[in-house]
Scaffold this motif. Sequence first.
Motif, PDB file in Angstrom:
ATOM      1  N   ALA A  53      13.099   1.557   2.784  1.00 44.71           N
ATOM      2  CA  ALA A  53      12.209   0.331   2.479  1.00 44.71           C
ATOM      3  C   ALA A  53      13.284  -1.064   2.592  1.00 44.71           C
ATOM      4  O   ALA A  53      12.510  -2.099   3.243  1.00 44.71           O
ATOM      5  CB  ALA A  53      11.788   0.239   0.803  1.00 44.71           C
ATOM      6  N   LYS A  54      14.437  -0.895   2.282  1.00 43.43           N
ATOM      7  CA  LYS A  54      15.430  -2.126   2.347  1.00 43.43           C
ATOM      8  C   LYS A  54      15.536  -2.446   3.874  1.00 43.43           C
ATOM      9  O   LYS A  54      15.215  -3.664   3.920  1.00 43.43           O
ATOM     10  CB  LYS A  54      16.558  -1.540   1.693  1.00 43.43           C
ATOM     11  CG  LYS A  54      17.797  -2.518   2.033  1.00 43.43           C
ATOM     12  CD  LYS A  54      18.217  -3.355   0.862  1.00 43.43           C
ATOM     13  CE  LYS A  54      19.522  -4.207   0.959  1.00 43.43           C
ATOM     14  NZ  LYS A  54      19.140  -5.634   1.543  1.00 43.43           N
ATOM     15  N   TRP A  56      13.681  -1.905   6.165  1.00 43.27           N
ATOM     16  CA  TRP A  56      12.272  -2.375   6.864  1.00 43.27           C
ATOM     17  C   TRP A  56      11.985  -3.730   6.239  1.00 43.27           C
ATOM     18  O   TRP A  56      11.669  -4.683   7.091  1.00 43.27           O
ATOM     19  CB  TRP A  56      11.171  -1.318   6.319  1.00 43.27           C
ATOM     20  CG  TRP A  56       9.656  -1.501   6.986  1.00 43.27           C
ATOM     21  CD1 TRP A  56       9.152  -0.915   8.055  1.00 43.27           C
ATOM     22  CD2 TRP A  56       8.798  -2.751   6.448  1.00 43.27           C
ATOM     23  NE1 TRP A  56       7.980  -1.633   8.202  1.00 43.27           N
ATOM     24  CE2 TRP A  56       7.702  -2.469   7.430  1.00 43.27           C
ATOM     25  CE3 TRP A  56       8.600  -3.537   5.596  1.00 43.27           C
ATOM     26  CZ2 TRP A  56       6.691  -3.527   7.395  1.00 43.27           C
ATOM     27  CZ3 TRP A  56       7.754  -4.403   5.362  1.00 43.27           C
ATOM     28  CH2 TRP A  56       6.594  -4.257   6.414  1.00 43.27           C
ATOM     29  N   GLN A  57      12.176  -4.122   4.841  1.00 40.36           N
ATOM     30  CA  GLN A  57      11.980  -5.272   4.328  1.00 40.36           C
ATOM     31  C   GLN A  57      12.732  -6.239   5.053  1.00 40.36           C
ATOM     32  O   GLN A  57      12.378  -7.441   5.212  1.00 40.36           O
ATOM     33  CB  GLN A  57      11.919  -5.372   2.953  1.00 40.36           C
ATOM     34  CG  GLN A  57      10.702  -4.693   2.165  1.00 40.36           C
ATOM     35  CD  GLN A  57      10.925  -4.441   0.740  1.00 40.36           C
ATOM     36  OE1 GLN A  57      12.050  -3.953   0.333  1.00 40.36           O
ATOM     37  NE2 GLN A  57      10.047  -4.728   0.034  1.00 40.36           N
ATOM     38  N   ASP A  58      14.083  -6.101   5.096  1.00 44.26           N
ATOM     39  CA  ASP A  58      15.013  -6.831   5.738  1.00 44.26           C
ATOM     40  C   ASP A  58      14.623  -7.605   7.142  1.00 44.26           C
ATOM     41  O   ASP A  58      14.811  -8.495   7.370  1.00 44.26           O
ATOM     42  CB  ASP A  58      16.398  -6.348   5.565  1.00 44.26           C
ATOM     43  CG  ASP A  58      17.026  -6.438   4.311  1.00 44.26           C
ATOM     44  OD1 ASP A  58      16.468  -6.883   3.243  1.00 44.26           O
ATOM     45  OD2 ASP A  58      18.313  -5.637   3.924  1.00 44.26           O
ATOM     46  N   GLN A  60      11.757  -7.173   8.222  1.00 42.14           N
ATOM     47  CA  GLN A  60      10.462  -7.850   8.420  1.00 42.14           C
ATOM     48  C   GLN A  60      10.657  -9.387   7.867  1.00 42.14           C
ATOM     49  O   GLN A  60       9.899 -10.137   8.576  1.00 42.14           O
ATOM     50  CB  GLN A  60       9.560  -6.998   7.451  1.00 42.14           C
ATOM     51  CG  GLN A  60       7.977  -7.812   7.249  1.00 42.14           C
ATOM     52  CD  GLN A  60       7.125  -7.678   8.545  1.00 42.14           C
ATOM     53  OE1 GLN A  60       7.419  -6.876   9.267  1.00 42.14           O
ATOM     54  NE2 GLN A  60       6.592  -8.795   8.673  1.00 42.14           N
ATOM     55  N   SER A  61      11.442  -9.399   6.984  1.00 46.17           N
ATOM     56  CA  SER A  61      11.770 -10.839   6.653  1.00 46.17           C
ATOM     57  C   SER A  61      12.511 -11.714   7.719  1.00 46.17           C
ATOM     58  O   SER A  61      12.204 -12.823   7.992  1.00 46.17           O
ATOM     59  CB  SER A  61      12.834 -10.825   5.478  1.00 46.17           C
ATOM     60  OG  SER A  61      12.347 -10.230   4.450  1.00 46.17           O
ATOM     61  N   GLU A  64       9.776 -12.592   9.969  1.00 46.80           N
ATOM     62  CA  GLU A  64       9.273 -13.763   9.650  1.00 46.80           C
ATOM     63  C   GLU A  64       9.820 -15.274   9.639  1.00 46.80           C
ATOM     64  O   GLU A  64       9.281 -16.365  10.065  1.00 46.80           O
ATOM     65  CB  GLU A  64       8.506 -13.696   8.040  1.00 46.80           C
ATOM     66  CG  GLU A  64       7.470 -12.594   8.072  1.00 46.80           C
ATOM     67  CD  GLU A  64       7.146 -11.924   6.727  1.00 46.80           C
ATOM     68  OE1 GLU A  64       7.669 -12.647   5.853  1.00 46.80           O
ATOM     69  OE2 GLU A  64       6.668 -10.794   6.654  1.00 46.80           O
ATOM     70  N   THR A  72       4.340  -7.505  12.513  1.00 46.34           N
ATOM     71  CA  THR A  72       4.827  -6.496  11.510  1.00 46.34           C
ATOM     72  C   THR A  72       5.350  -5.257  12.228  1.00 46.34           C
ATOM     73  O   THR A  72       5.572  -5.183  13.311  1.00 46.34           O
ATOM     74  CB  THR A  72       3.265  -6.191  11.037  1.00 46.34           C
ATOM     75  OG1 THR A  72       3.449  -5.193   9.824  1.00 46.34           O
ATOM     76  CG2 THR A  72       2.310  -5.327  11.959  1.00 46.34           C
ATOM     77  N   THR A  87       7.635   4.982  -0.309  1.00 49.02           N
ATOM     78  CA  THR A  87       7.780   3.489  -0.714  1.00 49.02           C
ATOM     79  C   THR A  87       7.546   2.987   0.748  1.00 49.02           C
ATOM     80  O   THR A  87       6.630   1.712   0.515  1.00 49.02           O
ATOM     81  CB  THR A  87       9.122   3.186  -1.019  1.00 49.02           C
ATOM     82  OG1 THR A  87       9.936   4.014  -0.281  1.00 49.02           O
ATOM     83  CG2 THR A  87       9.459   3.250  -2.517  1.00 49.02           C
ATOM     84  N   LEU A  88       7.607   3.454   1.740  1.00 44.54           N
ATOM     85  CA  LEU A  88       7.365   2.521   2.838  1.00 44.54           C
ATOM     86  C   LEU A  88       5.687   2.473   3.065  1.00 44.54           C
ATOM     87  O   LEU A  88       5.111   1.436   3.948  1.00 44.54           O
ATOM     88  CB  LEU A  88       7.920   3.269   4.220  1.00 44.54           C
ATOM     89  CG  LEU A  88       9.304   2.967   4.515  1.00 44.54           C
ATOM     90  CD1 LEU A  88       9.875   4.109   5.591  1.00 44.54           C
ATOM     91  CD2 LEU A  88       9.589   1.785   5.187  1.00 44.54           C
ATOM     92  N   LEU A  91       4.421  -0.646   2.147  1.00 44.36           N
ATOM     93  CA  LEU A  91       4.787  -1.809   2.845  1.00 44.36           C
ATOM     94  C   LEU A  91       4.214  -1.815   4.237  1.00 44.36           C
ATOM     95  O   LEU A  91       3.590  -2.916   4.809  1.00 44.36           O
ATOM     96  CB  LEU A  91       6.333  -1.847   3.036  1.00 44.36           C
ATOM     97  CG  LEU A  91       7.089  -1.921   1.737  1.00 44.36           C
ATOM     98  CD1 LEU A  91       8.655  -1.521   2.030  1.00 44.36           C
ATOM     99  CD2 LEU A  91       7.029  -3.252   0.959  1.00 44.36           C
TER     100      LEU A  91
END
Length: 345
Positions: A53-54, A56-58, A60-61, A64, A72, A87-88, A91
């Motif tokens: 998750a971390k 992936w989110q980093d 993705q941010s 953006e 995406t 968790t993924l 997201l």
Amino acid sequence: MLKIPGLIDAHVHLRIPGGIHKEDFRSGTAAALAGGFTMLMAMPNTLPALNMAKIWQDTQSQAEREGLCDVTHFAGVNFDDLNHLRTLGKLAPAVKVYLDETFNQSAVFDHTILDQIVAAWPSYKVISFHAEGEKIASAIALAARYKRPIHICHVSRKEDIERIASAKAAGLPITCEVTPHHLFLTRADADRLGALGDMRPRLAEQRDVDALWAHLGTTIDIIASDHAPHTLQEKNDPVSSPPGVPGLESTLPLMLTAVSQKRLKMQRLLELLYTNPARIYGLAHQPDTFLEIDPCARYTFPEYPLHTKCGWSPFSSMQMVGRLIRVVLRGRTVYVDGLLTDPKE
Ligand code: DOR
Ligand code: ZN
Ligand code: ZN
């Protein structure tokens, strides 16, 4: 002049993290806009992979912040702990599973692992496969056993598309995609292009290309570029040449050329490059987002310098019919006549 929606490329490699000498969010999304795409779905075979998750989110941010269009990311599989998929699954729009070895990526060959991936991933979200030849049968078997949506990436051969057609006719929840390079190039081009014509799946024979075109109006759901940038220096390395070709800037010109040759209807082009990817992956609508196209313009590709950082194309010097003139993203002109009008500059 034709006005159409901003297109979706549901299969690209933007190389972040770990490959910014090949492409980054800035250059990759610039290439997207120059190719008429306002939404990209980027693959997780990065370094490290997008399988927690971390990370992936980093990533993705960062997309953006730095990207010039919407991006995406697929989730990747973490073989040390498949629970990361839970968790993924909250997201990412889909997970990517590789059943064959390819760049940066080892293959899943164990059926119990496949069953565990299915168990951990939300049942309403797509599982997308890199699967070649007999591996496609394994992916179809999963759809049959679990009655859940699966997607087969970059189908390249006659037997493969016919197998998928039969599975769809039997009512299985399967979708599939083809790339422009598998529609427009054959093994003869691979010989001519050398390393610049090498990708996975490899280019196939004319009979395979003919079969893909025959299924374009029916079996095939999506056209996606599989934009896989590698530098010319890497591609020309006799020992370690990586597979993959860039495609973000050539996909729309090629498909517009096919429309001009009456091999494809404009309506079908829009289903393959917009409506179907949006539906299959549940992507958000982009309001006030559209392209202006001159469907009759003739030119030699690339008409303008390429925006992809790798700087080459297997389609260089091809005659194209149909030019992208303007891209409007959420009401703002972001590209016009070969130039980005970049608000982030
Ligand atoms: O040719 C390919 N290149 N096929 C893949 O599946 C991966 C891709 C890449 O990441 O370069
Ligand atoms: Zn692949
Ligand atoms: Zn790919």
